[in-house]
Write a protein that holds these residues in place. Structure first.
Motif, PDB file in Angstrom:
ATOM      1  N   SER A  84       0.815  -1.225   0.000  1.00 46.62           N
ATOM      2  CA  SER A  84       0.000   0.000   0.000  1.00 46.62           C
ATOM      3  C   SER A  84       0.842   1.266   0.000  1.00 46.62           C
ATOM      4  O   SER A  84       0.339   2.356  -0.257  1.00 46.62           O
ATOM      5  CB  SER A  84      -0.910   0.019   1.233  1.00 46.62           C
ATOM      6  OG  SER A  84      -0.175   0.363   2.412  1.00 46.62           O
ATOM      7  N   GLY A  85       2.128   1.138   0.329  1.00 42.21           N
ATOM      8  CA  GLY A  85       2.990   2.300   0.464  1.00 42.21           C
ATOM      9  C   GLY A  85       3.089   2.804   1.893  1.00 42.21           C
ATOM     10  O   GLY A  85       3.712   3.838   2.157  1.00 42.21           O
ATOM     11  N   TRP A  86       2.490   2.069   2.814  1.00 38.00           N
ATOM     12  CA  TRP A  86       2.452   2.451   4.233  1.00 38.00           C
ATOM     13  C   TRP A  86       3.836   2.795   4.777  1.00 38.00           C
ATOM     14  O   TRP A  86       4.024   3.779   5.479  1.00 38.00           O
ATOM     15  CB  TRP A  86       1.832   1.300   5.029  1.00 38.00           C
ATOM     16  CG  TRP A  86       1.714   1.555   6.488  1.00 38.00           C
ATOM     17  CD1 TRP A  86       2.615   1.193   7.462  1.00 38.00           C
ATOM     18  CD2 TRP A  86       0.652   2.233   7.157  1.00 38.00           C
ATOM     19  NE1 TRP A  86       2.155   1.598   8.692  1.00 38.00           N
ATOM     20  CE2 TRP A  86       0.949   2.241   8.532  1.00 38.00           C
ATOM     21  CE3 TRP A  86      -0.540   2.830   6.720  1.00 38.00           C
ATOM     22  CZ2 TRP A  86       0.124   2.821   9.483  1.00 38.00           C
ATOM     23  CZ3 TRP A  86      -1.367   3.401   7.671  1.00 38.00           C
ATOM     24  CH2 TRP A  86      -1.034   3.398   9.032  1.00 38.00           C
ATOM     25  N   HIS A  87       4.817   1.962   4.449  1.00 42.67           N
ATOM     26  CA  HIS A  87       6.149   2.132   5.036  1.00 42.67           C
ATOM     27  C   HIS A  87       6.890   3.353   4.490  1.00 42.67           C
ATOM     28  O   HIS A  87       7.889   3.770   5.068  1.00 42.67           O
ATOM     29  CB  HIS A  87       6.967   0.855   4.888  1.00 42.67           C
ATOM     30  CG  HIS A  87       6.284  -0.323   5.518  1.00 42.67           C
ATOM     31  ND1 HIS A  87       6.033  -0.392   6.867  1.00 42.67           N
ATOM     32  CD2 HIS A  87       5.774  -1.455   4.974  1.00 42.67           C
ATOM     33  CE1 HIS A  87       5.396  -1.531   7.132  1.00 42.67           C
ATOM     34  NE2 HIS A  87       5.230  -2.179   6.004  1.00 42.67           N
ATOM     35  N   GLY A  88       6.384   3.931   3.419  1.00 42.00           N
ATOM     36  CA  GLY A  88       6.926   5.199   2.947  1.00 42.00           C
ATOM     37  C   GLY A  88       6.504   6.359   3.822  1.00 42.00           C
ATOM     38  O   GLY A  88       7.161   7.397   3.853  1.00 42.00           O
ATOM     39  N   TYR A  89       5.408   6.168   4.544  1.00 40.55           N
ATOM     40  CA  TYR A  89       4.848   7.218   5.394  1.00 40.55           C
ATOM     41  C   TYR A  89       5.015   6.968   6.888  1.00 40.55           C
ATOM     42  O   TYR A  89       4.938   7.905   7.686  1.00 40.55           O
ATOM     43  CB  TYR A  89       3.361   7.384   5.106  1.00 40.55           C
ATOM     44  CG  TYR A  89       3.057   7.890   3.724  1.00 40.55           C
ATOM     45  CD1 TYR A  89       3.542   9.120   3.291  1.00 40.55           C
ATOM     46  CD2 TYR A  89       2.273   7.148   2.859  1.00 40.55           C
ATOM     47  CE1 TYR A  89       3.259   9.592   2.021  1.00 40.55           C
ATOM     48  CE2 TYR A  89       1.973   7.622   1.580  1.00 40.55           C
ATOM     49  CZ  TYR A  89       2.472   8.841   1.176  1.00 40.55           C
ATOM     50  OH  TYR A  89       2.178   9.318  -0.077  1.00 40.55           O
ATOM     51  N   PHE A  90       5.201   5.709   7.280  1.00 39.89           N
ATOM     52  CA  PHE A  90       5.266   5.361   8.699  1.00 39.89           C
ATOM     53  C   PHE A  90       6.432   4.410   8.960  1.00 39.89           C
ATOM     54  O   PHE A  90       6.571   3.400   8.277  1.00 39.89           O
ATOM     55  CB  PHE A  90       3.957   4.709   9.167  1.00 39.89           C
ATOM     56  CG  PHE A  90       2.776   5.624   9.049  1.00 39.89           C
ATOM     57  CD1 PHE A  90       2.473   6.523  10.058  1.00 39.89           C
ATOM     58  CD2 PHE A  90       1.987   5.613   7.908  1.00 39.89           C
ATOM     59  CE1 PHE A  90       1.398   7.386   9.943  1.00 39.89           C
ATOM     60  CE2 PHE A  90       0.912   6.476   7.785  1.00 39.89           C
ATOM     61  CZ  PHE A  90       0.611   7.371   8.808  1.00 39.89           C
TER      62      PHE A  90
END
Length: 112
Positions: A84-90
């Motif tokens: 989802s791209g979560w780790h780019g933000y968190f």
């Protein structure tokens, strides 16, 4: 056997500077993906902000706790979160595994 995923996470600068409309779109995408995870038995148990006053508090600001029927479903959840791209933000720490009784867990620790 039931498996669990506990996430601890804090926002990265990329999230803090992301426009509110872009945040909304990001969460809409995540919401749309949840149907597929629910279909394989992934269940969200709790989300929240960590309590910084508790003994041995983590440095991460938020938590999520998930339950699933097996390790494959937890793996699908973790992979879906990453995709989802979560780790780019968190900045995230994941802890996952099968759930045991307290007696079984104490036996694991005693056996070390």
């Amino acid at each position: 056997m039931t498996h669990y995923l506990a996430e601890l996470y804090s926002p990265k600068p990329a999230w803090l500077t992301l426009h509110p409309k872009d945040r909304e779109r990001f969460f809409e995408t995540i919401g749309a993906r949840m149907a597929g995870l629910s279909a394989i038995g992934v269940e969200a148990l709790a989300f929240g902000e960590t309590d910084g006053a508790i003994v041995h508090a983590p440095s991460q600001r938020f938590f999520a706790i998930w339950r699933a029927p097996d390790a494959a479903a937890i793996q699908a959840l973790a992979e879906g979160i990453a995709a989802s791209g979560w780790h780019g933000y968190f900045e995230t720490i994941n802890a996952a595994g099968a759930g045991d009784s307290i007696d079984d867990h104490l036996a694991q620790l005693a056996g070390l």
